[in-house]
Enzyme design. Structure first.
Site, PDB file in Angstrom:
ATOM      1  N   HIS A 162      -2.523  -0.933  -3.408  1.00 12.14           N
ATOM      2  CA  HIS A 162      -3.628   0.026  -3.263  1.00 12.14           C
ATOM      3  C   HIS A 162      -3.311   1.275  -4.072  1.00 12.14           C
ATOM      4  O   HIS A 162      -2.217   1.821  -3.982  1.00 12.14           O
ATOM      5  CB  HIS A 162      -3.807   0.427  -1.794  1.00 12.14           C
ATOM      6  CG  HIS A 162      -4.237  -0.710  -0.924  1.00 12.14           C
ATOM      7  ND1 HIS A 162      -4.056  -0.716   0.428  1.00 12.14           N
ATOM      8  CD2 HIS A 162      -4.850  -1.875  -1.224  1.00 12.14           C
ATOM      9  CE1 HIS A 162      -4.543  -1.839   0.938  1.00 12.14           C
ATOM     10  NE2 HIS A 162      -5.027  -2.565  -0.049  1.00 12.14           N
ATOM     11  N   ASP A 207      -4.823  -4.308   5.790  1.00 12.44           N
ATOM     12  CA  ASP A 207      -5.247  -5.220   4.728  1.00 12.44           C
ATOM     13  C   ASP A 207      -4.180  -6.311   4.562  1.00 12.44           C
ATOM     14  O   ASP A 207      -2.989  -6.021   4.587  1.00 12.44           O
ATOM     15  CB  ASP A 207      -5.411  -4.439   3.419  1.00 12.44           C
ATOM     16  CG  ASP A 207      -6.179  -5.227   2.381  1.00 12.44           C
ATOM     17  OD1 ASP A 207      -6.836  -6.231   2.739  1.00 12.44           O
ATOM     18  OD2 ASP A 207      -6.122  -4.844   1.191  1.00 12.44           O
ATOM     19  N   SER A 234       0.860  -1.195   0.000  1.00  8.89           N
ATOM     20  CA  SER A 234       0.000   0.000   0.000  1.00  8.89           C
ATOM     21  C   SER A 234       0.892   1.240   0.000  1.00  8.89           C
ATOM     22  O   SER A 234       1.748   1.366  -0.882  1.00  8.89           O
ATOM     23  CB  SER A 234      -0.937  -0.069   1.210  1.00  8.89           C
ATOM     24  OG  SER A 234      -1.870   0.967   1.164  1.00  8.89           O
TER      25      SER A 234
END
Lengths: 283, 202
Positions: B43, B136, B16
């Protein structure tokens, strides 16, 4: 360790049970996603196996209805992918103006955001009054939301930005009235929309359409079911009819890749080849 | 020479905040004939489209592309989840996409990729968690370990954002925690070693 083989048998039996009992056919959905959603519902309800879930599905209709909402993805937005709607307006709409009467089928319309988007474009381009829109979905709950045309106000900022990026000509706020936490779409937008129940997995052909929209529905199907749906679209489209898919969907790997040609390749806008062209495409 | 004995058959990576630099570091350490597919959730802003494939493609010897719906997974290729879609792997080792809601506030979500990868590759899967400012992937790494796969986590001290590596380490017993620059070379060694071992057993 999880026994994946047994789980897969249980999953198959569960989908079969749902089909036999309720007529909803998920047996040819892409497995990874449907399995994930079913397992998460299972955990949420504190059920410990798919077999136990099968029993509950068969005897508890309210439970099945909750599960059905998980199984059909109903994530959508107005003017989703603005560049698609811009291409629709610039490239497809001018061609549609040649016709004196238009029929549009929006298959898998979910809660209707994209149907109202289409209605707005048709209004602005002066085509709405001679258009009949058929908006269908297999899920009665979301279809009712679509028919009501009531949407959460929290999303309106994004919808307005999408509308502007998609080439909108007016002020977006003219198309709805705001009430506290929700907006109600103008009645005039739905005069020519017929909302009805239709399942791409089990139902048939739908009239002589000039344009079919089916965006982000085919991604949930396996190849066989994708071919079935594309076959329905092919049969339902009239001469020079348009097919619009989601931006990551393609007919390239399907049985129908030769039956359509690109209109705007990157936006997944296709047109049906005439019978003559179709034969030559196979040479 | 696909051998059934091969210890590993695929690599999945989740990253991310700070991930583009971290991915570049990892991927640039791998040779053009890296024997496994590498499937990545990074992401991104939903409207960012395909620039990541270009950036990573320019910095690695491997082919880098956005995963297409129904595409069959091929070894030696780096696949990226398209922005604003979840990427899933089917048991026949092809891709599916989904626009269902955000998971861990993310779409694509690392957990969604990892969970589906577990069903497709079972114990023959390597999962890697790199830098990121959220949690996540922590469910995904747990699933991979439960099924007998292998987990590499970036040393939080070397991560631009340490929350994602920390969450993964807290979620399960990870196999190895490595400084960013060592992950690529280690991965290569791990995969080559397991390929050689499987030849010995044949």
């Amino acid at each position: 360790m999880e026994d994946i083989e047994t789980q897969n048998i249980e999953l198959q039996l569960l989908l079969q049970a749902i089909y036999l009992k309720y007529g909803y056919d998920f047996r040819n959905y892409a497995k990874a996603s449907i399995k994930r959603r079913i397992q998460h519902r299972m955990l949420k309800e504190g059920i410990n196996s798919l077999s136990a879930m099968q029993h509950k599905v068969l005897y508890d209709i309210a439970f099945f209805e909750r599960l059905l909402l998980d199984m059909s993805i109903n994530v959508t937005e107005m003017f989703r992918d603005p560049s698609f709607y811009l291409a629709l307006r610039k490239v497809v709409i001018p061609e549609l103006k040649k016709f004196s009467f238009l029929k549009i089928w929006h298959a898998g319309c979910s809660s209707g955001e994209e149907v109202y988007s289409m209605a707005i474009i048709l209004k602005e381009e002066g085509l709405y009054e001679r258009t009949q829109i058929y908006a269908t979905d297999m899920n009665e709950v979301v279809l009712k939301q679509a028919r009501d045309g009531i949407f959460n106000i929290s999303k309106l900022k994004q919808y307005t930005a999408n509308y502007q990026k998609s080439g909108g000509l007016e002020s977006f706020s003219d198309y709805y009235s705001a009430h506290y936490d929700h907006v109600v779409m103008n009645k005039a937008l739905k005069e020519n929309i017929l909302f009805s129940d239709h399942n791409l997995a089990t139902d048939g052909v739908f009239g002589e359409m000039n344009l079919i929209m089916c965006r982000n529905v085919l991604i949930y199907f396996n190849r066989d079911l994708q071919n079935r749906a594309l076959g329905l679209f092919f049969e339902s489209l009239g001469h020079e009819g348009y097919l619009c898919l989601g931006s990551k969907e393609s007919i390239r790997f399907s049985e129908y890749s030769h039956a359509f040609e690109d209109v705007v390749r990157e936006e997944k806008i296709y047109t049906k080849k005439s019978a003559h062209e179709e034969i030559s495409a196979y040479d | 020479m696909i051998s059934i004995n091969k210890r590993f058959e695929a690599v999945v990576i989740g990253s991310s905040a700070g991930g583009i630099k971290a991915l570049t570091t990892v991927l640039s350490a791998l040779p053009h004939n890296f024997p496994l597919p590498i499937i990545i959730v990074q992401h991104l802003h939903p409207q960012s489209d395909s620039y990541l494939a270009q950036i990573l493609g320019a910095k690695t010897r491997l082919t880098v592309k956005q995963a297409d719906e129904k595409e069959t997974i091929v070894r030696g290729v780096v696949y990226l989840a398209p922005p604003n879609y979840h990427l899933l792997i089917e048991e026949d080792r092809s891709f599916s996409l989904s626009i269902e809601g955000h998971v861990n506030f993310a779409r694509p979500s690392v957990d969604v990729l990892f969970e589906s990868a577990v069903y497709a590759y079972r114990d023959k899967l390597i999962g890697i968690i790199l830098t990121g400012a959220n949690h996540d992937g922590n469910y995904g790494v747990k699933k991979i370990k439960q099924m007998g796969g292998y987990i590499i986590v970036q040393d939080p001290a070397t991560a631009e954002a340490n929350a994602m590596p920390l969450a993964a380490i807290a979620a399960t017993t990870v196999d190895v925690i490595l400084p960013l620059v060592q992950i690529g070379p280690y991965l290569l060694q791990l995969v080559n070693r397991s390929t050689k071992d499987s030849h010995l057993f044949k």
